[in-house]
Design a protein around this motif. Structure first.
Motif, PDB file in Angstrom:
ATOM      1  N   ARG A 282      46.212  32.237  33.039  1.00  0.00           N
ATOM      2  CA  ARG A 282      45.954  33.482  33.766  1.00  0.00           C
ATOM      3  C   ARG A 282      47.246  34.095  34.296  1.00  0.00           C
ATOM      4  O   ARG A 282      47.383  35.314  34.350  1.00  0.00           O
ATOM      5  N   GLY A 283      48.168  33.242  34.714  1.00  0.00           N
ATOM      6  CA  GLY A 283      49.421  33.720  35.276  1.00  0.00           C
ATOM      7  C   GLY A 283      50.485  34.011  34.244  1.00  0.00           C
ATOM      8  O   GLY A 283      51.553  34.525  34.570  1.00  0.00           O
ATOM      9  N   GLY A 284      50.208  33.652  32.994  1.00  0.00           N
ATOM     10  CA  GLY A 284      51.181  33.877  31.938  1.00  0.00           C
ATOM     11  C   GLY A 284      52.428  33.014  32.098  1.00  0.00           C
ATOM     12  O   GLY A 284      53.532  33.435  31.754  1.00  0.00           O
ATOM     13  N   ILE A 285      52.230  31.815  32.647  1.00  0.00           N
ATOM     14  CA  ILE A 285      53.336  30.889  32.864  1.00  0.00           C
ATOM     15  C   ILE A 285      53.020  29.559  32.198  1.00  0.00           C
ATOM     16  O   ILE A 285      51.885  29.301  31.801  1.00  0.00           O
ATOM     17  N   SER A 286      54.026  28.719  32.104  1.00  0.00           N
ATOM     18  CA  SER A 286      53.815  27.403  31.517  1.00  0.00           C
ATOM     19  C   SER A 286      53.142  26.481  32.531  1.00  0.00           C
ATOM     20  O   SER A 286      53.194  26.710  33.742  1.00  0.00           O
TER      21      SER A 286
ATOM     22  N   GLY B 246      46.273  35.426  39.636  1.00  0.00           N
ATOM     23  CA  GLY B 246      45.301  34.702  38.816  1.00  0.00           C
ATOM     24  C   GLY B 246      44.237  33.998  39.634  1.00  0.00           C
ATOM     25  O   GLY B 246      43.120  33.792  39.168  1.00  0.00           O
ATOM     26  N   LEU B 247      44.585  33.635  40.866  1.00  0.00           N
ATOM     27  CA  LEU B 247      43.626  32.977  41.761  1.00  0.00           C
ATOM     28  C   LEU B 247      42.862  33.971  42.631  1.00  0.00           C
ATOM     29  O   LEU B 247      41.967  33.591  43.377  1.00  0.00           O
ATOM     30  N   GLY B 248      43.255  35.254  42.555  1.00  0.00           N
ATOM     31  CA  GLY B 248      42.562  36.279  43.333  1.00  0.00           C
ATOM     32  C   GLY B 248      42.994  36.355  44.783  1.00  0.00           C
ATOM     33  O   GLY B 248      42.258  36.890  45.620  1.00  0.00           O
ATOM     34  N   VAL B 249      44.186  35.821  45.109  1.00  0.00           N
ATOM     35  CA  VAL B 249      44.638  35.843  46.499  1.00  0.00           C
ATOM     36  C   VAL B 249      45.889  36.704  46.720  1.00  0.00           C
ATOM     37  O   VAL B 249      46.429  36.730  47.820  1.00  0.00           O
TER      38      VAL B 249
END
Length: 83
Positions: free
Chosen positions: A28-32, A57-60
Motif C-alpha cells: 500500500r505504501g509502495g515501499i519494500s 496506507g494505514l489511514g492515519v
C-alpha cells in the motif's frame, strides 16, 4: 531517537489492529518490506516520504497532519493574527 521508536510502534499497532500483514502495508505504501520493518523498529534514518506513505496506507495520515497543525492549538489560534 525516542519519537521515531514511538511512531514506529504506533504504526505497527495500527497495522495489527487493522488486521493487515506487513506485506500488505508495504504494498500500500509502495515501499519494500525491509523499509517497513525499519519504520516499525523506529529507525530515524528512514526516508520521511516512506513514513508518510505507510501512514497513508494505514489511514492515519490525516490525523498526523492535524496533530502537527499549529492552528489546531490554543497558542496557534491565539497568535494567528500575528503572522
Amino acid at each position: 531517537m525516542r519519537a521515531a521508536a514511538d511512531i514506529g510502534q504506533q504504526l505497527t499497532t495500527w497495522r495489527k489492529l487493522l488486521g493487515l500483514t506487513a506485506e500488505q502495508v508495504a504494498d500500500r505504501g509502495g515501499i519494500s518490506r525491509d523499509t517497513l520493518r525499519r519504520i516499525e523498529h523506529g529507525d530515524p534514518g528512514v526516508n520521511f516520504a516512506a513514513v508518510l506513505s505507510v501512514a497513508r496506507g494505514l489511514g492515519v495520515l490525516d490525523a498526523i497532519v492535524t496533530a502537527t497543525d499549529p492552528y489546531e492549538t490554543d497558542l496557534g489560534r491565539a497568535r494567528a493574527d500575528q503572522t
